[in-house]
Design an enzyme around this catalytic site. Structure first.
Site, PDB file in Angstrom:
ATOM      1  N   ASP A  29       0.671  -1.180  -0.181  1.00  0.00           N
ATOM      2  CA  ASP A  29      -0.054   0.046   0.048  1.00  0.00           C
ATOM      3  C   ASP A  29       0.673   1.229   0.093  1.00  0.00           C
ATOM      4  O   ASP A  29       1.733   1.198   0.606  1.00  0.00           O
ATOM      5  CB  ASP A  29      -0.863  -0.104   1.155  1.00  0.00           C
ATOM      6  CG  ASP A  29      -2.056   1.011   1.195  1.00  0.00           C
ATOM      7  OD1 ASP A  29      -1.712   2.172   0.922  1.00  0.00           O
ATOM      8  OD2 ASP A  29      -3.145   0.644   1.405  1.00  0.00           O
ATOM      9  N   ILE A  30       0.754   2.254  -0.953  1.00  0.00           N
ATOM     10  CA  ILE A  30       1.561   3.375  -0.924  1.00  0.00           C
ATOM     11  C   ILE A  30       1.258   4.409   0.190  1.00  0.00           C
ATOM     12  O   ILE A  30       1.826   5.471   0.068  1.00  0.00           O
ATOM     13  CB  ILE A  30       1.625   4.025  -2.293  1.00  0.00           C
ATOM     14  CG1 ILE A  30       0.156   4.440  -2.892  1.00  0.00           C
ATOM     15  CG2 ILE A  30       2.135   3.003  -3.445  1.00  0.00           C
ATOM     16  CD1 ILE A  30       0.358   5.434  -4.057  1.00  0.00           C
ATOM     17  N   GLU A  88     -12.983   2.600  -0.583  1.00  0.00           N
ATOM     18  CA  GLU A  88     -11.950   3.660  -1.172  1.00  0.00           C
ATOM     19  C   GLU A  88     -11.971   3.169  -2.825  1.00  0.00           C
ATOM     20  O   GLU A  88     -12.108   4.107  -3.627  1.00  0.00           O
ATOM     21  CB  GLU A  88     -10.676   3.659  -0.669  1.00  0.00           C
ATOM     22  CG  GLU A  88     -10.200   3.227   0.585  1.00  0.00           C
ATOM     23  CD  GLU A  88     -10.418   1.998   1.209  1.00  0.00           C
ATOM     24  OE1 GLU A  88     -10.010   0.805   0.601  1.00  0.00           O
ATOM     25  OE2 GLU A  88     -11.101   2.073   2.134  1.00  0.00           O
ATOM     26  N   HIS A  93     -10.359  -5.700  -2.155  1.00  0.00           N
ATOM     27  CA  HIS A  93      -8.898  -5.974  -1.501  1.00  0.00           C
ATOM     28  C   HIS A  93      -8.946  -6.447  -0.339  1.00  0.00           C
ATOM     29  O   HIS A  93      -9.871  -5.942   0.642  1.00  0.00           O
ATOM     30  CB  HIS A  93      -8.444  -4.695  -1.824  1.00  0.00           C
ATOM     31  CG  HIS A  93      -8.847  -3.157  -1.531  1.00  0.00           C
ATOM     32  ND1 HIS A  93     -10.265  -2.794  -2.127  1.00  0.00           N
ATOM     33  CD2 HIS A  93      -8.600  -2.303  -0.187  1.00  0.00           C
ATOM     34  CE1 HIS A  93     -10.273  -1.804  -1.390  1.00  0.00           C
ATOM     35  NE2 HIS A  93      -9.485  -1.508  -0.583  1.00  0.00           N
ATOM     36  N   HIS A  95      -6.677  -6.015   3.123  1.00  0.00           N
ATOM     37  CA  HIS A  95      -5.523  -5.431   3.875  1.00  0.00           C
ATOM     38  C   HIS A  95      -4.701  -6.157   4.753  1.00  0.00           C
ATOM     39  O   HIS A  95      -5.579  -6.741   5.711  1.00  0.00           O
ATOM     40  CB  HIS A  95      -6.099  -3.845   4.686  1.00  0.00           C
ATOM     41  CG  HIS A  95      -6.697  -3.070   3.841  1.00  0.00           C
ATOM     42  ND1 HIS A  95      -5.732  -1.888   3.243  1.00  0.00           N
ATOM     43  CD2 HIS A  95      -7.976  -2.629   3.266  1.00  0.00           C
ATOM     44  CE1 HIS A  95      -6.762  -1.030   2.859  1.00  0.00           C
ATOM     45  NE2 HIS A  95      -7.874  -1.461   2.589  1.00  0.00           N
TER      46      HIS A  95
END
Length: 129
Positions: A29-30, A88, A93, A95
């Site tokens: 994750d950026i 988002e 996805h 995490h």
């Protein structure tokens, strides 16, 4: 229309790839909650996790399990937390967040990392797969 994550899978947007197989992709994750915060996604575009077929859901969890184990070997943490929120980006996805404190799971606590740090960490996690 392709989601942000589909563009990442296709290489249209760069990512710090951890692993991939024919159905899944894992990348750092950026905007991480903690060092090592990783996203595991199906390559198939699906908005909600429970809209996946049961076998697709189980395959994503198996893939995520493998990545979580590599994270535990790479990043010092008490455990790897897991969250599925999905507001988002309209693409399923998972995490995976190496955590030492609960605040690291709040998505309000962020850490900064340089490009060099991201690349080095991705390589370290890959070496533990």
């Amino acid at each position: 229309m392709s989601t942000l994550f589909t563009k990442i899978i296709k290489g249209e947007i760069p990512s710090y790839r951890i692993a991939e197989d024919d159905k899944h992709y894992a990348f750092l994750d950026i905007n991480p909650n903690a060092k090592g915060h990783t996203l595991c996604i199906p390559k198939k575009e699906e908005d909600k996790i429970f809209d996946l077929e049961e076998d697709e859901y189980l395959e994503l969890m198996r893939f995520s399990h493998k990545i979580a184990k590599a994270l535990e070997k790479t990043v010092s943490c008490k455990r790897v937390g897991i969250a599925v929120v999905g507001l988002e980006v309209p693409h399923v996805h998972v995490h995976l967040i190496p955590i030492n404190e609960m605040k690291e799971m709040t998505f309000q606590h962020k850490v900064s990392m340089s490009d060099v740090d991201f690349k080095k960490l991705a390589e370290e996690i890959q070496s533990n797969l």
